[in-house]
Design an enzyme around this catalytic site. Structure first.
Site, PDB file in Angstrom:
ATOM      1  N   ARG A 103       0.856  -1.201   0.000  1.00  0.00           N
ATOM      2  CA  ARG A 103       0.000   0.000   0.000  1.00  0.00           C
ATOM      3  C   ARG A 103       0.885   1.242   0.000  1.00  0.00           C
ATOM      4  O   ARG A 103       1.658   1.443   0.941  1.00  0.00           O
ATOM      5  CB  ARG A 103      -0.893   0.004   1.230  1.00  0.00           C
ATOM      6  CG  ARG A 103      -1.834   1.199   1.365  1.00  0.00           C
ATOM      7  CD  ARG A 103      -2.598   1.129   2.691  1.00  0.00           C
ATOM      8  NE  ARG A 103      -3.332  -0.130   2.822  1.00  0.00           N
ATOM      9  CZ  ARG A 103      -3.837  -0.572   3.978  1.00  0.00           C
ATOM     10  NH1 ARG A 103      -3.673   0.124   5.090  1.00  0.00           N
ATOM     11  NH2 ARG A 103      -4.492  -1.714   4.014  1.00  0.00           N
ATOM     12  N   HIS A 148       1.635  -2.073   5.666  1.00  0.00           N
ATOM     13  CA  HIS A 148       1.463  -2.424   4.255  1.00  0.00           C
ATOM     14  C   HIS A 148       2.461  -1.688   3.370  1.00  0.00           C
ATOM     15  O   HIS A 148       2.888  -2.216   2.336  1.00  0.00           O
ATOM     16  CB  HIS A 148       0.050  -2.074   3.789  1.00  0.00           C
ATOM     17  CG  HIS A 148      -0.998  -3.054   4.205  1.00  0.00           C
ATOM     18  ND1 HIS A 148      -1.296  -4.186   3.476  1.00  0.00           N
ATOM     19  CD2 HIS A 148      -1.834  -3.064   5.273  1.00  0.00           C
ATOM     20  CE1 HIS A 148      -2.280  -4.844   4.068  1.00  0.00           C
ATOM     21  NE2 HIS A 148      -2.624  -4.191   5.166  1.00  0.00           N
ATOM     22  N   ASP A 155      -3.579  -8.364   3.289  1.00  0.00           N
ATOM     23  CA  ASP A 155      -4.924  -8.615   3.796  1.00  0.00           C
ATOM     24  C   ASP A 155      -5.542  -9.704   2.933  1.00  0.00           C
ATOM     25  O   ASP A 155      -5.591  -9.565   1.700  1.00  0.00           O
ATOM     26  CB  ASP A 155      -5.794  -7.355   3.709  1.00  0.00           C
ATOM     27  CG  ASP A 155      -5.328  -6.256   4.644  1.00  0.00           C
ATOM     28  OD1 ASP A 155      -4.599  -6.553   5.607  1.00  0.00           O
ATOM     29  OD2 ASP A 155      -5.711  -5.094   4.403  1.00  0.00           O
ATOM     30  N   GLU A 237      -7.272  -7.723  13.562  1.00  0.00           N
ATOM     31  CA  GLU A 237      -7.849  -7.904  12.228  1.00  0.00           C
ATOM     32  C   GLU A 237      -7.588  -9.331  11.753  1.00  0.00           C
ATOM     33  O   GLU A 237      -6.434  -9.694  11.477  1.00  0.00           O
ATOM     34  CB  GLU A 237      -7.247  -6.903  11.231  1.00  0.00           C
ATOM     35  CG  GLU A 237      -7.535  -5.450  11.571  1.00  0.00           C
ATOM     36  CD  GLU A 237      -6.859  -4.470  10.640  1.00  0.00           C
ATOM     37  OE1 GLU A 237      -7.151  -3.258  10.764  1.00  0.00           O
ATOM     38  OE2 GLU A 237      -6.038  -4.882   9.798  1.00  0.00           O
ATOM     39  N   HIS A 240      -5.357  -9.685   8.473  1.00  0.00           N
ATOM     40  CA  HIS A 240      -4.107  -8.927   8.346  1.00  0.00           C
ATOM     41  C   HIS A 240      -2.907  -9.764   8.806  1.00  0.00           C
ATOM     42  O   HIS A 240      -2.840 -10.171   9.972  1.00  0.00           O
ATOM     43  CB  HIS A 240      -4.239  -7.656   9.204  1.00  0.00           C
ATOM     44  CG  HIS A 240      -3.057  -6.740   9.192  1.00  0.00           C
ATOM     45  ND1 HIS A 240      -3.134  -5.449   8.716  1.00  0.00           N
ATOM     46  CD2 HIS A 240      -1.788  -6.895   9.636  1.00  0.00           C
ATOM     47  CE1 HIS A 240      -1.966  -4.860   8.860  1.00  0.00           C
ATOM     48  NE2 HIS A 240      -1.121  -5.727   9.411  1.00  0.00           N
TER      49      HIS A 240
END
Length: 265
Positions: A103, A148, A155, A237, A240
């Site tokens: 990301r 990320h 994810d 999460e 994740h």
């Protein structure tokens, strides 16, 4: 008069030439991905990719900055570890499906701008029904840096084979809470994990005691499979995971998510 006009024209041309050559006027080249980054598809083309942030089906309600193409990019060790996990899962009738991989920092900055705009709550009904938007930073759902961006975090979820495609999200459609029963929330080809992806709710905690039965078993199956190949789960999460050791533990990259970023790697 003609002499004066010629002089003015010459001056204007000179100014244009200087502007055209000045560094400020040149388009800055995009940052490049280091050679240690690869497209996941080049390592394992069988892993399903549903790159959410290239679509409007996000907690922002729009495509995220920096996501130019729906391609999963990761560091090579992380991609190879996913390939190993996928081989084991295929033998058991499952496949991995990735929602997000590397990301860029510009995407994280987009998240931060959105979180500060308290008037924009268009996707609250699905992604954060029980959380006040002014608490997203305090509660840890949004941060100014993301693992990320270091390239080894992904994810993902599990899909039972044969995989069915997820239907496209239609902007403006009725939203269902991300923690609603599977048949009521947005349809997804994933096995039932108890919540949808990017659900800002404590029910997304991997070991939340309220999540039991098949949902809990699915989470533990995913966690166990990835732990065995070197990934660590983020307890808040279920989707994740970060490969350890990270090749770039202290570097937050900002090259765009695009096939060109890893061409030839």
């Amino acid at each position: 008069m003609r002499t004066a006009l010629r002089a003015l024209a010459a001056t204007a041309a000179a100014l244009l030439a200087v502007t055209a050559l000045s560094p400020a006027a040149q388009a800055r080249p995009e940052p490049e991905a280091p050679g240690e980054f690869v497209a996941l598809r080049s390592v394992d083309p069988t892993i399903i990719q549903e790159m959410r942030y290239t679509t409007a089906h996000t907690f922002l309600g729009e495509r995220v900055d920096g996501y130019r193409q729906p391609v999963c990019i990761l560091t090579r060790p992380a991609a190879r570890a996913l390939h190993l996990a996928q081989k084991r899962l295929l033998r058991q009738g499952y496949s991995l499906k990735v929602y997000d991989c590397y990301r860029p920092q510009r995407a994280v900055d987009h998240f931060v701008r959105w979180a500060k705009d308290l008037d924009d709550q268009s996707m609250k009904g699905e992604f954060y029904p029980r959380v006040d938007k002014d608490r997203l930073f305090e509660d840890g759902y949004i941060a100014e840096k993301s693992g990320h961006s270091r390239g080894s975090t992904v994810d993902l979820t599990l899909v039972r084979l044969p995989a069915l495609p997820t239907r496209p999200y239609r902007p403006g459609e009725r939203l269902a809470p991300c923690f609603a029963p599977k048949g009521e929330r947005f349809p997804d080809s994933s096995v039932d994990m108890g919540t949808g992806y990017d659900c800002f709710d404590t029910l997304s905690h991997t070991d939340d005691p309220r999540v039991q039965g098949v949902q809990r078993a699915n989470r533990q199956f995913l966690k166990r499979t990835l732990t065995e190949v070197g990934f660590a789960n983020l307890p808040e999460e279920w989707w994740h995971f970060t490969f350890r050791p990270e090749p770039f533990p202290d570097t937050y990259f900002d090259f765009p998510v695009h096939r060109r970023s890893v061409a030839g790697h």
